[in-house]
Design a protein around this motif. Structure first.
Motif, PDB file in Angstrom:
ATOM      1  N   ASN A 144      -4.897  -2.438  -6.711  1.00 42.21           N
ATOM      2  CA  ASN A 144      -3.692  -2.218  -7.517  1.00 42.21           C
ATOM      3  C   ASN A 144      -4.037  -1.628  -8.878  1.00 42.21           C
ATOM      4  OD1 ASN A 144      -2.562  -3.537  -5.358  1.00 42.21           O
ATOM      5  ND2 ASN A 144      -2.064  -5.407  -6.469  1.00 42.21           N
ATOM      6  N   ASP A 168       4.548  -5.830  -3.098  1.00 43.16           N
ATOM      7  CA  ASP A 168       4.990  -5.254  -4.374  1.00 43.16           C
ATOM      8  C   ASP A 168       3.850  -5.411  -5.378  1.00 43.16           C
ATOM      9  OD1 ASP A 168       6.209  -4.408  -6.675  1.00 43.16           O
ATOM     10  OD2 ASP A 168       7.948  -5.721  -6.488  1.00 43.16           O
ATOM     11  N   PRO A 172       0.231   6.205 -13.065  1.00 45.65           N
ATOM     12  CA  PRO A 172       1.165   5.338 -13.811  1.00 45.65           C
ATOM     13  C   PRO A 172       2.621   5.792 -13.712  1.00 45.65           C
ATOM     14  CG  PRO A 172      -0.049   6.767 -15.311  1.00 45.65           C
ATOM     15  CD  PRO A 172      -0.688   6.923 -13.960  1.00 45.65           C
ATOM     16  N   LYS A 207       6.067   0.609  -1.840  1.00 40.25           N
ATOM     17  CA  LYS A 207       5.459  -0.631  -1.386  1.00 40.25           C
ATOM     18  C   LYS A 207       4.029  -0.373  -0.931  1.00 40.25           C
ATOM     19  CE  LYS A 207       9.265  -2.894  -2.039  1.00 40.25           C
ATOM     20  NZ  LYS A 207       9.390  -3.797  -3.205  1.00 40.25           N
ATOM     21  N   LYS A 258       8.132   3.287  -8.856  1.00 33.49           N
ATOM     22  CA  LYS A 258       7.811   1.863  -8.811  1.00 33.49           C
ATOM     23  C   LYS A 258       8.466   1.144  -7.629  1.00 33.49           C
ATOM     24  CE  LYS A 258       5.168   1.813 -12.468  1.00 33.49           C
ATOM     25  NZ  LYS A 258       5.185   3.222 -12.854  1.00 33.49           N
ATOM     26  N   ASN A 259       9.282   1.852  -6.866  1.00 32.74           N
ATOM     27  CA  ASN A 259       9.896   1.254  -5.682  1.00 32.74           C
ATOM     28  C   ASN A 259       9.003   1.362  -4.446  1.00 32.74           C
ATOM     29  OD1 ASN A 259      12.411   0.465  -6.877  1.00 32.74           O
ATOM     30  ND2 ASN A 259      13.000   2.624  -6.884  1.00 32.74           N
ATOM     31  N   ASN A 278       3.936  -4.286  -8.474  1.00 30.28           N
ATOM     32  CA  ASN A 278       4.445  -4.112  -9.838  1.00 30.28           C
ATOM     33  C   ASN A 278       4.700  -5.430 -10.564  1.00 30.28           C
ATOM     34  OD1 ASN A 278       4.600  -1.208  -9.593  1.00 30.28           O
ATOM     35  ND2 ASN A 278       6.327  -1.575  -8.203  1.00 30.28           N
ATOM     36  N   ASN A 279       4.557  -6.552  -9.853  1.00 31.20           N
ATOM     37  CA  ASN A 279       4.793  -7.847 -10.501  1.00 31.20           C
ATOM     38  C   ASN A 279       3.600  -8.268 -11.324  1.00 31.20           C
ATOM     39  OD1 ASN A 279       7.303  -8.066  -9.313  1.00 31.20           O
ATOM     40  ND2 ASN A 279       6.507  -9.086  -7.476  1.00 31.20           N
ATOM     41  N   ASN A 286      -2.525   1.765 -10.474  1.00 26.91           N
ATOM     42  CA  ASN A 286      -1.819   1.694 -11.760  1.00 26.91           C
ATOM     43  C   ASN A 286      -2.460   2.604 -12.799  1.00 26.91           C
ATOM     44  OD1 ASN A 286       0.139  -0.151 -10.917  1.00 26.91           O
ATOM     45  ND2 ASN A 286      -1.124  -1.922 -11.447  1.00 26.91           N
TER      46      ASN A 286
END
Length: 204
Positions: free
Chosen positions: A68, A201, A76, A83, A80-81, A203-204, A72
């Motif tokens: 991840n 996900d 960047p 998976k 962000k949707n 992005n958490n 990221n």
């Protein structure tokens, strides 16, 4: 801990891709190889059962969340949707997978080479054929190809575009851990990654 940015090697020939050697720490890589033994046991049960004669199994857990950080850092501004999906892959000896571009749902790809010590890696090609979905071969001959050599604990990363043609092969049994950032809307019915239980996900 070494910053991931200092380990990334960027290449632009024949198209943009990235390589990270010694991606995981020694201890973490040993953990992943221990998990791989479970896949090898499944292989003994099920064999090379897919249409293209190799073994893979999708993971519900985020086994290597360290990837991840790479996504990221490198991408960047991505949607962000998207998976994340992961699967283990084992190819038999003398396996050869055709030149292709990842299917349209797979927008970002990372492949971690696991074992053995020596094998065949990934071939990246200069080819002006336009994108063909479902891993179909290009319509034109390639101008040239280059090999990203197989090396345990090496991570190969790229963002798909209409010309990211690549292929891979094996000399002996070849094991990798594959990660994709996907757009679920473009996953075809019947594919395992259509199932939301495999969606992670990051992005958490």
């Amino acid at each position: 801990m070494v910053k991931i940015s200092s380990k990334i090697q960027k290449y632009t020939d024949p198209w943009e891709h990235y390589v990270i050697d010694d991606f995981l720490s020694h201890d973490r890589f040993e953990e992943i190889k221990n998990l791989l033994t479970v896949e090898e046991e499944y292989l003994e049960l099920f064999g090379f059962y897919t249409r293209s004669n190799h073994y893979f199994r999708f993971e519900k857990k985020d086994v290597i969340p360290e990837i991840n950080e790479v996504f990221n850092y490198l991408f960047p501004d991505r949607d962000k949707n998207l998976k994340k999906v992961n699967h283990w892959t084992i190819h038999p000896a003398n396996f050869d997978y055709n030149l292709h571009i990842d299917n349209k749902s797979r927008l970002y790809t990372a492949v971690l080479y696991l074992k053995p010590e020596n094998n065949i890696g990934t071939f990246v090609a200069k080819n002006r054929s336009e994108f063909v979905d479902n891993h179909q071969s290009p319509s034109l001959d390639s101008e040239y190809t280059k090999e990203i050599k197989f090396k345990p604990n090496r991570l190969f990363v790229h963002k798909s575009d209409p010309y990211t043609w690549h292929a891979f092969a094996s000399s002996t049994q070849r094991c990798t851990y594959n990660t994709f950032l996907i757009d679920p809307a473009f996953v075809e019915e019947g594919r395992p990654e259509k199932d939301k239980k495999f969606h992670i996900d990051i992005n958490n």
